[in-house]
Write a protein that holds these residues in place. Structure first.
Motif, PDB file in Angstrom:
ATOM      1  N   PRO A 157       0.789  -1.238   0.000  1.00 58.67           N
ATOM      2  CA  PRO A 157       0.000   0.000   0.000  1.00 58.67           C
ATOM      3  C   PRO A 157       0.823   1.291   0.000  1.00 58.67           C
ATOM      4  CG  PRO A 157      -0.929  -1.574   1.531  1.00 58.67           C
ATOM      5  CD  PRO A 157       0.365  -2.154   1.052  1.00 58.67           C
ATOM      6  N   PRO A 158       1.914   1.426   0.773  1.00 61.33           N
ATOM      7  CA  PRO A 158       2.650   2.699   0.714  1.00 61.33           C
ATOM      8  C   PRO A 158       3.220   2.989  -0.676  1.00 61.33           C
ATOM      9  CG  PRO A 158       3.273   1.498   2.673  1.00 61.33           C
ATOM     10  CD  PRO A 158       2.457   0.570   1.847  1.00 61.33           C
ATOM     11  N   LEU A 159       3.691   1.959  -1.346  1.00 62.93           N
ATOM     12  CA  LEU A 159       4.229   2.177  -2.687  1.00 62.93           C
ATOM     13  C   LEU A 159       3.116   2.575  -3.645  1.00 62.93           C
ATOM     14  CD1 LEU A 159       6.565   2.053  -4.702  1.00 62.93           C
ATOM     15  CD2 LEU A 159       6.025  -0.349  -5.040  1.00 62.93           C
ATOM     16  N   MET A 160       1.956   1.967  -3.527  1.00 66.87           N
ATOM     17  CA  MET A 160       0.847   2.305  -4.424  1.00 66.87           C
ATOM     18  C   MET A 160       0.353   3.728  -4.159  1.00 66.87           C
ATOM     19  SD  MET A 160       0.635  -0.077  -6.478  1.00 66.87           S
ATOM     20  CE  MET A 160      -0.851   0.394  -7.320  1.00 66.87           C
ATOM     21  N   ILE A 161       0.347   4.150  -2.893  1.00 66.17           N
ATOM     22  CA  ILE A 161      -0.055   5.533  -2.591  1.00 66.17           C
ATOM     23  C   ILE A 161       0.955   6.510  -3.172  1.00 66.17           C
ATOM     24  CG2 ILE A 161      -0.356   7.187  -0.704  1.00 66.17           C
ATOM     25  CD1 ILE A 161      -1.493   4.830   0.934  1.00 66.17           C
ATOM     26  N   PHE A 162       2.233   6.203  -3.019  1.00 67.98           N
ATOM     27  CA  PHE A 162       3.275   7.065  -3.580  1.00 67.98           C
ATOM     28  C   PHE A 162       3.149   7.160  -5.103  1.00 67.98           C
ATOM     29  CE2 PHE A 162       7.553   7.206  -5.509  1.00 67.98           C
ATOM     30  CZ  PHE A 162       7.932   8.470  -5.099  1.00 67.98           C
ATOM     31  N   LEU A 163       2.957   6.018  -5.764  1.00 68.99           N
ATOM     32  CA  LEU A 163       2.826   6.046  -7.223  1.00 68.99           C
ATOM     33  C   LEU A 163       1.567   6.770  -7.660  1.00 68.99           C
ATOM     34  CD1 LEU A 163       4.014   2.434  -8.143  1.00 68.99           C
ATOM     35  CD2 LEU A 163       5.254   4.585  -8.390  1.00 68.99           C
ATOM     36  N   ALA A 164       0.486   6.664  -6.900  1.00 66.18           N
ATOM     37  CA  ALA A 164      -0.746   7.378  -7.237  1.00 66.18           C
ATOM     38  C   ALA A 164      -0.557   8.886  -7.109  1.00 66.18           C
ATOM     39  CB  ALA A 164      -1.885   6.902  -6.348  1.00 66.18           C
ATOM     40  N   VAL A 165       0.153   9.332  -6.073  1.00 63.66           N
ATOM     41  CA  VAL A 165       0.404  10.771  -5.902  1.00 63.66           C
ATOM     42  C   VAL A 165       1.275  11.292  -7.035  1.00 63.66           C
ATOM     43  CG1 VAL A 165       1.590  12.451  -4.419  1.00 63.66           C
ATOM     44  CG2 VAL A 165       0.044  10.764  -3.427  1.00 63.66           C
ATOM     45  N   ILE A 166       2.338  10.570  -7.361  1.00 60.99           N
ATOM     46  CA  ILE A 166       3.220  11.007  -8.451  1.00 60.99           C
ATOM     47  C   ILE A 166       2.464  11.015  -9.776  1.00 60.99           C
ATOM     48  CG2 ILE A 166       5.322  10.411  -9.746  1.00 60.99           C
ATOM     49  CD1 ILE A 166       5.814  11.597  -6.976  1.00 60.99           C
ATOM     50  N   GLY A 167       1.654   9.976 -10.007  1.00 60.34           N
ATOM     51  CA  GLY A 167       0.872   9.925 -11.244  1.00 60.34           C
ATOM     52  C   GLY A 167      -0.135  11.048 -11.339  1.00 60.34           C
ATOM     53  N   SER A 168      -0.778  11.380 -10.227  1.00 58.28           N
ATOM     54  CA  SER A 168      -1.760  12.475 -10.273  1.00 58.28           C
ATOM     55  C   SER A 168      -1.066  13.818 -10.492  1.00 58.28           C
ATOM     56  CB  SER A 168      -2.595  12.491  -8.997  1.00 58.28           C
ATOM     57  OG  SER A 168      -1.780  12.745  -7.880  1.00 58.28           O
ATOM     58  N   LEU A 169       0.117  14.000  -9.912  1.00 60.91           N
ATOM     59  CA  LEU A 169       0.860  15.243 -10.167  1.00 60.91           C
ATOM     60  C   LEU A 169       1.267  15.352 -11.626  1.00 60.91           C
ATOM     61  CD1 LEU A 169       3.134  15.454  -7.008  1.00 60.91           C
ATOM     62  CD2 LEU A 169       1.186  16.906  -7.572  1.00 60.91           C
ATOM     63  N   LEU A 170       1.717  14.250 -12.207  1.00 63.49           N
ATOM     64  CA  LEU A 170       2.068  14.276 -13.628  1.00 63.49           C
ATOM     65  C   LEU A 170       0.839  14.530 -14.497  1.00 63.49           C
ATOM     66  CD1 LEU A 170       4.621  11.317 -13.834  1.00 63.49           C
ATOM     67  CD2 LEU A 170       5.089  13.757 -14.116  1.00 63.49           C
ATOM     68  N   LEU A 171      -0.290  13.946 -14.126  1.00 68.33           N
ATOM     69  CA  LEU A 171      -1.519  14.153 -14.888  1.00 68.33           C
ATOM     70  C   LEU A 171      -1.969  15.604 -14.797  1.00 68.33           C
ATOM     71  CD1 LEU A 171      -3.869  12.940 -16.502  1.00 68.33           C
ATOM     72  CD2 LEU A 171      -4.996  12.526 -14.311  1.00 68.33           C
ATOM     73  N   MET A 172      -1.917  16.195 -13.612  1.00 70.17           N
ATOM     74  CA  MET A 172      -2.313  17.597 -13.470  1.00 70.17           C
ATOM     75  C   MET A 172      -1.377  18.511 -14.249  1.00 70.17           C
ATOM     76  SD  MET A 172      -3.743  18.121  -9.612  1.00 70.17           S
ATOM     77  CE  MET A 172      -2.186  17.809  -8.819  1.00 70.17           C
ATOM     78  N   ALA A 173      -0.089  18.216 -14.237  1.00 67.00           N
ATOM     79  CA  ALA A 173       0.859  19.051 -14.976  1.00 67.00           C
ATOM     80  C   ALA A 173       0.627  18.937 -16.476  1.00 67.00           C
ATOM     81  CB  ALA A 173       2.284  18.646 -14.626  1.00 67.00           C
ATOM     82  N   SER A 174       0.359  17.726 -16.948  1.00 63.27           N
ATOM     83  CA  SER A 174       0.145  17.575 -18.395  1.00 63.27           C
ATOM     84  C   SER A 174      -1.171  18.217 -18.827  1.00 63.27           C
ATOM     85  CB  SER A 174       0.173  16.103 -18.788  1.00 63.27           C
ATOM     86  OG  SER A 174      -0.892  15.405 -18.149  1.00 63.27           O
ATOM     87  N   LEU A 175      -2.227  18.109 -18.015  1.00 60.34           N
ATOM     88  CA  LEU A 175      -3.493  18.774 -18.364  1.00 60.34           C
ATOM     89  C   LEU A 175      -3.344  20.287 -18.317  1.00 60.34           C
ATOM     90  CD1 LEU A 175      -6.105  16.517 -16.533  1.00 60.34           C
ATOM     91  CD2 LEU A 175      -5.622  16.666 -18.986  1.00 60.34           C
ATOM     92  N   HIS A 176      -2.561  20.783 -17.385  1.00 60.99           N
ATOM     93  CA  HIS A 176      -2.302  22.231 -17.333  1.00 60.99           C
ATOM     94  C   HIS A 176      -1.595  22.698 -18.595  1.00 60.99           C
ATOM     95  CE1 HIS A 176       0.153  25.773 -16.224  1.00 60.99           C
ATOM     96  NE2 HIS A 176      -0.961  26.141 -15.603  1.00 60.99           N
TER      97      HIS A 176
END
Length: 51
Positions: free
Chosen positions: A27-46
């Motif tokens: 679970p900690p690794l999946m939470i970390f990857l989800a946060v990084i993925g959401s940051l990358l998604l927000m940056a690309s949509l921006h």
């Protein structure tokens, strides 16, 4: 003389190697990857929509 009557002892069970799928199930690794993925998604949509 050496006692050779006990040569066929079963080997102790070896631990199975744990691979990448075991690491991704933590679970900690999946939470970390989800946060990084959401940051990358927000940056690309921006970049795509707002610039």
């Amino acid at each position: 003389m050496l006692d050779t009557t006990k040569q066929s002892d079963p080997a102790p069970p070896q631990d199975e190697p744990r691979g990448c799928l075991f690491a991704l199930s933590q679970p900690p690794l999946m939470i970390f990857l989800a946060v990084i993925g959401s940051l990358l998604l927000m940056a690309s949509l921006h970049d795509l929509l707002l610039l």
